[in-house]
Scaffold this active site. Structure first.
Site, PDB file in Angstrom:
ATOM      1  CG  HIS A  62     -21.413  -4.106  -7.160  1.00  0.00           C
ATOM      2  ND1 HIS A  62     -22.762  -3.926  -7.282  1.00  0.00           N
ATOM      3  CD2 HIS A  62     -20.852  -3.389  -8.152  1.00  0.00           C
ATOM      4  CE1 HIS A  62     -23.009  -3.116  -8.283  1.00  0.00           C
ATOM      5  NE2 HIS A  62     -21.854  -2.769  -8.829  1.00  0.00           N
TER       6      HIS A  62
ATOM      7  CD  GLU B 153     -25.338  -6.070  -6.610  1.00  0.00           C
ATOM      8  OE1 GLU B 153     -24.229  -5.967  -6.054  1.00  0.00           O
ATOM      9  OE2 GLU B 153     -25.544  -5.706  -7.777  1.00  0.00           O
TER      10      GLU B 153
END
Length: 290
Positions: free
Chosen positions: A248, A209
């Site tokens: 995250h 990501e």
């Protein structure tokens, strides 16, 4: 074969009698995972889910021969739990806990490395070798045994990738969810190395990501390794505005090389088969294996 966990792994659950530990341990036992006991300080000598409870990891290792631990300990105490496992000789430590203070994890990371243990996570979904061991919180029914390894920063995308691979009539050797916190024990590169080195893994799916350099480092290692095993890659967050996170703590965009476009470019330059959506993962895997 498999990496990290298999049917012979002897697994203990730290935080065994808590609500999270109980729920997921029950699911792991139902899956067929070889849970040999658990640890909850002050509850040693009891039975829980038909397994013995120990006060310390050291006691559990002595009595059960445990070699793997999964941690469901609250954030304030999780780093200590990691270090306790490493100190007791546990070889694979899988940490599900989210939100462990960074200062605590720096200390735990160094401690684990010095003792030669393998830490996966924290803030990860765990590791699964289908049909053998589910050491984590992933939905086991999604995973079928096969020849495709998965390494992913995202739990949800791990499940999606496995589903897409299975829909193509293929299956998984081992799926490793590395976690999304700033300090994690096993990087994308390290997980990729494990899967590339597994003789039964014929292809690897690598999911990353935006933010950080983990995927670029893994891609460059792959190119330098000269491996003939194909790798299919996907980067999440392509449409996220600059500077946003992916939910995250470690996934913060820090520069031009951290964007999805830059990571995809680097991965392609290193010989990785990049797809633009999770729905394409299974199709691309089948293509490169045919």
């Amino acid at each position: 074969m498999s990496v990290l966990v298999n049917k012979d792994s002897r697994i203990i659950v730290q935080g065994f009698t808590g609500s999270e530990g109980t729920f997921h341990a029950e699911q792991m036992i139902e899956y067929g995972t070889n849970i040999v006991g658990g640890v909850t300080p002050g509850k040693g000598g009891q039975q829980h889910l038909g397994k013995p409870v120990f006060n310390t990891v050291e006691d559990a290792v002595k009595e059960t021969g445990a070699d793997t631990a999964i941690i469901f300990v609250p954030p304030a105490f999780a780093a200590d739990a990691i270090m306790e496992a490493a100190n007791a000789g546990i070889g694979v430590i899988i940490t599900i806990t989210e939100g462990i203070p960074v200062a605590d994890m720096i200390k735990a990371y160094d401690y684990v490395k010095k003792r030669g243990a393998r830490l996966v996570g924290p803030n990860c979904p765990g590791v699964i070798t289908p049909g053998e061991a589910k050491v984590g919180i992933m939905p086991g029914f999604v995973f079928e045994k096969g020849a495709v390894g998965i390494v992913s920063k995202s739990g949800t995308l791990t499940y999606e990738a496995a589903d897409q691979v299975v829909r193509q009539g293929l299956g998984i050797t081992t799926a490793i969810g590395i976690g999304g916190d700033p300090i994690i024990g096993t990087t994308t590169r390290e997980a990729l190395e494990l899967l590339i080195g597994d003789p039964e893994t014929e292809c690897v799916v690598m999911i990353g990501e935006i933010g950080g350099q983990l995927e670029a480092e893994a891609a460059r290692w792959y190119k330098e390794s000269g491996s003939a095993k194909p790798v299919v890659g996907f980067i999440a967050g392509e449409t996220a505005p600059a500077g946003r996170t992916m939910g995250h703590a470690g996934a913060i965009v820090g520069g031009s090389d951290d964007t999805a476009q830059a990571k995809k470019r680097i991965m392609r330059e290193c010989g990785i088969h990049v797809v633009d959506s999770p729905a394409e993962i299974g199709i691309k895997v089948k293509e490169v294996l045919s």
